[in-house]
Design a protein around this motif. Structure first.
Motif, PDB file in Angstrom:
ATOM      1  N   SER A  62       0.850  -1.187   0.000  1.00  0.00           N
ATOM      2  CA  SER A  62       0.000   0.000   0.000  1.00  0.00           C
ATOM      3  C   SER A  62       0.885   1.237   0.000  1.00  0.00           C
ATOM      4  CB  SER A  62      -0.913   0.020   1.228  1.00  0.00           C
ATOM      5  OG  SER A  62      -1.791  -1.085   1.209  1.00  0.00           O
ATOM      6  N   PRO A  63       0.691   2.148  -0.938  1.00  0.00           N
ATOM      7  CA  PRO A  63       1.539   3.336  -0.987  1.00  0.00           C
ATOM      8  C   PRO A  63       1.280   4.256   0.198  1.00  0.00           C
ATOM      9  CG  PRO A  63      -0.256   3.511  -2.571  1.00  0.00           C
ATOM     10  CD  PRO A  63      -0.320   2.126  -2.015  1.00  0.00           C
ATOM     11  N   PRO A  64       2.311   4.897   0.721  1.00  0.00           N
ATOM     12  CA  PRO A  64       2.121   5.847   1.820  1.00  0.00           C
ATOM     13  C   PRO A  64       1.396   7.091   1.327  1.00  0.00           C
ATOM     14  CG  PRO A  64       4.389   5.907   1.031  1.00  0.00           C
ATOM     15  CD  PRO A  64       3.722   4.773   0.314  1.00  0.00           C
ATOM     16  N   PRO A  65       0.842   7.881   2.240  1.00  0.00           N
ATOM     17  CA  PRO A  65       0.133   9.106   1.832  1.00  0.00           C
ATOM     18  C   PRO A  65       1.020   9.998   0.976  1.00  0.00           C
ATOM     19  CG  PRO A  65      -0.250   8.644   4.150  1.00  0.00           C
ATOM     20  CD  PRO A  65       0.805   7.679   3.706  1.00  0.00           C
ATOM     21  N   GLY A  66       0.461  10.510  -0.094  1.00  0.00           N
ATOM     22  CA  GLY A  66       1.186  11.411  -0.963  1.00  0.00           C
ATOM     23  C   GLY A  66       2.054  10.737  -2.001  1.00  0.00           C
TER      24      GLY A  66
END
Length: 917
Positions: free
Chosen positions: A455-459
């Motif tokens: 899951s990609p981190p925020p931003g």
């Protein structure tokens, strides 16, 4: 055509990705030229929720195994053959060495020879024509009568579940009571078809499990998932129980061996078979069952309290099998059983492929002490994948048999080569594993953005939306060997565990369809725990070695021991193969998360279960009944005795749902096999239509309306929603009621929110006529799409003042750009933008009228044909993608108009109709 291909590539590269199932609209290119076939049945992506409530049987009594709830939840297994009583004398033959090392005692068993063995096999199994050389074997005396998304979050291990005390004599005991399912929350089922631009996106499914009584309205029996096959005949005899032999030396009074799921001289169609049996009166948790075949090495499986399950390997023709039940080194009971194997070649196979990167080292993750040639290299992966597939095949046959549909299973593509399913390495017909080199590098395959669990981190801004499903599909396209409709299970060899990211790179659990290809993909990160041959199966399913996460993935936090990793790897891969066989997520079983118990179908002993694992104790290791009905009619699971399919039954035909004054008319040209009712995204009940239950429908033991009695597979069913609401336990007008429909061609369709369909599906026109509308074909979600409508009436509708159709002008290319209806009042109405493509016109004579429209559609309208009452036709216009539908008013109703939407091409179409004067 170059412009055409570029446009196609640009469209298909625009994907969405949302782990929570929220749709993200991507920009679409419009235009009249588009591929003839659109991508359908895109992959099912499995991501499991943070918590899972395991299935824990209770001691409460359930329903007897011969009961049948509304919709036919369970049919007791029918006799697969008519067996005549026979007695045949045979001199006792010595069975040979009984001191076989039990594979479960340690792993790897030190007594096994190294792999691969040197030299040739001692005996040739097949003759020069490919036929089996059979060894005569006499039969012993006996008688027989006749969605959750993937991956889940952290899940704690459930405590061991204790079984109730087994009955000591299955030949004289009644069928034991079923346990009620656990009290777990249900979830929306998976969707097995998404838009082309969502080909790599996730579906959001809720929690796992099956139903508890409190979750189902009163009067709705629960589906039965587990059964002991010991049904009683009217004469008090037991069906499916074959009694043979006795104690050592032939003393039948000492003990006897019962085969509980197979009859002597029964015919099966697959190479490996699960045999379930019992030696009554025997106690002990460290016993063994040994089965011997004239051509194959002996197989040893654990036995508990007299119960046993074992794989048996079969050759084409008669197979004389010898069974020994051992306590320590003492033979307690021995018996013989003859099984006929008739391999069925006249159906499409499940193809096996290993996908490798262009610069792959050809290895998969393994602990340090199990690395090297023959341990974690490409050769080992081939052997393990082959064995995994044969276990799938045996599992499928057993599950279909228990539900009364014969030993249906898929066939595997086989070739004559050194066989790794037995350690003798003899040349036999064995499953072929294709090794497919991708043009992608290891670095590309292991890109974290292509890892399903990352899951990609925020931003974070992603650079690709590709998944392992897309990479595998591209590699198969480049491989070029498979053509026509085909089914492929792909093992991604270069998946690996990245402890620093806590992610399995190069892995995805996906299954679905792309054009004529049905595809399931899975990573190789658990392959180290899989058996490489039949002799290793018991050992692998009992291997409690702890997973060292420095080297190996503890996938879903449910692979903390090797036997659990074997379950997750082979079982979850089977789940994806379920998707490629058109199965969706179901309330329980393999298509939920039941594969955590996959070992129990093959073993009478389990590391987390006290006592014998009988069929009722297999928990989630089953197909849900709705899976069974879909598989019953799948072309990959046909039996030699099945009637040949007609041409129109081989091609998918879509469903029409037509509201009427008396309910909803469901139509499908292939024939309808199942209607499921879901309320607020929870499975409630279903009705099934098979040749096996036609008489029960006719005699009234199954609920059925008049049009459900004539044919085994009715082509139209009128759903009286008042009666169906009562039958399915009731619902409120504000509830979301969904119908899930399945055809004989295994096509599925979903009609969501039936209450809204009934409310919005009718209106009064200017003449006071009640006008109904069909379900919408196409999704109508193209960027910039506009709505269009044309109101007209059939010439038979004298009370209507609406104009009549004089001609239809069609604009088409590779899809339908639109059409213009010219009416007898001089006006014209267009459906679609009608700005591109070639033009053609169908004129309708004054004494003729529009009869029906044949449409092919998926996410847009691919092609169509207008046909008049006198048989005049516009001819086919547009492409051939999507599914076939027929827009025609129900009997007693007439045309009242058409509506639709479109931009560059037509992306939806709806029929309007009213009751005739």
């Amino acid at each position: 055509m170059d412009h055409f291909r570029k446009l196609k590539a640009k469209f298909e590269s625009l994907t969405t990705h949302d782990d929570h199932g929220a749709k993200k609209q991507s920009t679409q290119q419009s235009g009249s030229s588009f591929p003839e076939a659109q991508t359908t049945g895109a992959p099912q992506q499995d991501t499991y929720p943070p918590l899972w409530q395991p299935m824990i049987p209770t001691s409460e009594p359930g329903y007897p195994s011969d009961s049948l709830g509304p919709g036919g939840f369970f049919i007791p297994p029918l006799p697969q053959q008519q067996h005549q009583q026979q007695q045949q004398q045979q001199q006792q033959q010595p069975y040979g060495d009984t001191g076989v090392l039990f594979p479960g005692s340690s792993y790897p068993p030190q007594s096994y020879p190294p792999y691969p063995p040197s030299g040739n096999a001692a005996s040739q199994v097949y003759d020069s024509n490919g036929g089996a050389l059979l060894c005569a074997a006499g039969a012993a005396a006996g008688s027989a009568s006749g969605p959750t998304p993937y991956p889940p979050g952290v899940v704690s291990d459930a405590p061991p579940v204790k079984s109730s005390q087994a009955e000591t004599n299955a030949a004289t005991s009644a069928v034991a009571n079923m346990s009620n399912p656990p009290n777990t929350q249900e979830a929306p089922r998976g969707q097995d078809a998404v838009s082309p631009q969502q080909a790599h996106s996730a579906n959001s499914i809720g929690r796992i499990g099956t139903f508890a009584s409190a979750q189902v309205p009163s009067g709705v029996p629960l589906p039965l998932d587990q059964h002991d096959i010991v049904t009683t005949t009217a004469q008090g005899d037991k069906q499916h129980v074959t009694q043979f032999g006795g104690g050592v030396g032939g003393d039948a009074g000492t003990s006897q061996m019962l085969f509980l799921n197979i009859a002597n001289n029964e015919t099966v169609h697959q190479r490996f078979l699960i045999v379930y049996g019992q030696v009554p009166g025997v106690k002990g948790s460290e016993d063994r069952i040994v089965v011997r075949h004239p051509y194959f090495p002996p197989l040893t499986f654990p036995a508990v309290d007299g119960y046993f399950k074992t794989l048996v390997e079969l050759e084409s023709g008669d197979n004389g099998l010898k069974f020994e039940y051992l306590k320590g080194e003492s033979v307690v009971c021995q018996s013989e059983l003859t099984i006929k194997m008739d391999p069925y070649q006249d159906k499409p196979p499940l193809l096996l492929a290993i996908i490798m990167a262009s610069d792959s080292k050809g290895t998969f993750d393994a602990p340090p002490d199990a690395r090297g040639p023959g341990l974690n290299d490409l050769d080992a992966a081939i052997r393990k994948f082959r064995c995994c597939a044969y276990l799938w095949q045996a599992f499928m046959a057993e599950q279909m048999y228990r539900q009364g549909f014969g030993r249906r299973t898929f066939r595997l593509e086989e070739s004559y080569e050194p066989d790794t399913m037995a350690r003798d390495n003899a040349s036999r017909m064995t499953a072929r594993v294709h090794v497919v080199k991708s043009k992608r590098t290891v670095a590309e395959i292991r890109d974290k953005e292509r890892a399903q669990q990352w899951s990609p981190p925020p931003g974070y801004k992603r650079t690709t939306e590709e998944s392992q499903f897309g990479l595998a599909n591209d590699a198969l396209n480049e491989y070029g060997t498979f053509s026509g409709q085909h089914y492929v299970a792909c093992l991604s060899l270069d998946s690996c565990w990245d402890a620093s990211l806590n992610v399995i790179l190069g892995h995805a659990a996906l299954g679905g369809g792309v054009g004529e290809r049905r595809l399931g993909v899975f990573g190789s990160h658990t392959t180290h725990a899989w058996p490489a041959n039949a002799e290793e199966v018991a050992a692998k399913f009992l291997d409690t070695t702890k997973t060292d996460t420095r080297y190996l993935a503890n996938d879903c936090n449910e692979c903390g021991e090797y036997w659990r990793a074997a379950n997750i790897g082979m079982g979850a891969f089977l789940h994806e193969c379920g998707h490629l066989l058109t199965l969706a997520h179901t309330p329980s079983g393999i298509m939920r998360r039941g594969f955590n118990d996959y070992n129990r179908t093959f073993m009478a002993k389990a590391s987390n279960f006290d006592g014998p694992v009988r069929q009722r104790d297999e928990a989630g290791s089953h197909w849900h009944r709705t899976d069974i009905i879909r598989l019953r009619h799948h072309p990959c699971l046909r039996l030699p005795s099945d009637p040949l399919l007609r041409d129109n039954e081989k091609m998918e035909s879509g469903f029409e749902a037509l509201p009427t004054e008396n309910g909803i008319l469901i139509q499908n040209d292939n024939g309808i096999t199942m209607v499921e009712v879901w309320v607020n995204d929870k499975y409630r009940n279903h009705r099934e239509y098979t040749a096996e239950n036609l008489e029960r429908r006719r005699e009234g033991s199954l609920p059925a309306g008049p049009n459900e009695l004539a044919d085994a597979f009715p082509r139209s069913i009128l759903l009286d929603m008042t009666a169906w609401r009562e039958w399915a336990g009731g619902w409120k007008d504000s509830d979301k009621v969904t119908l899930e429909l399945t055809s004989r061609a295994t096509a599925t369709d979903t009609f969501a929110n039936v209450n809204d369909m009934m409310k919005a599906g009718s209106r009064r026109d200017r003449d006071g006529c009640i006008v109904f509308c069909s379900g919408q074909l196409g999704k109508g979600e193209m960027q910039g799409t506009e709505k269009f409508e044309a109101w007209f009436s059939s010439k038979e509708m004298a009370r209507s003042t609406l104009p009549k159709v004089q001609s239809i002008q069609i604009y088409s290319g590779n899809c339908i750009d639109g059409f213009i209806l010219r009416l007898d009042d001089g006006s014209e109405r267009k459906i679609g933008a009608c700005k591109g493509g070639k033009q053609s016109t169908l004129h309708i004579d004054p004494n003729d009228d529009l009869d029906h429209v044949v449409v092919r559609s998926g996410w847009w309208i691919d092609g169509l044909e207008f046909v008049t009452s006198q048989g005049h036709s516009s001819g086919w216009k547009g492409g051939s993608g999507g599914g076939k539908h027929i827009l025609k008013p129900p009997v007693g109703y007439c045309w009242m108009g058409l509506s639709g939407s479109g931009a560059g091409w037509l992306d939806s179409l709806t029929m309007h109709y009213a009751k005739r004067n």
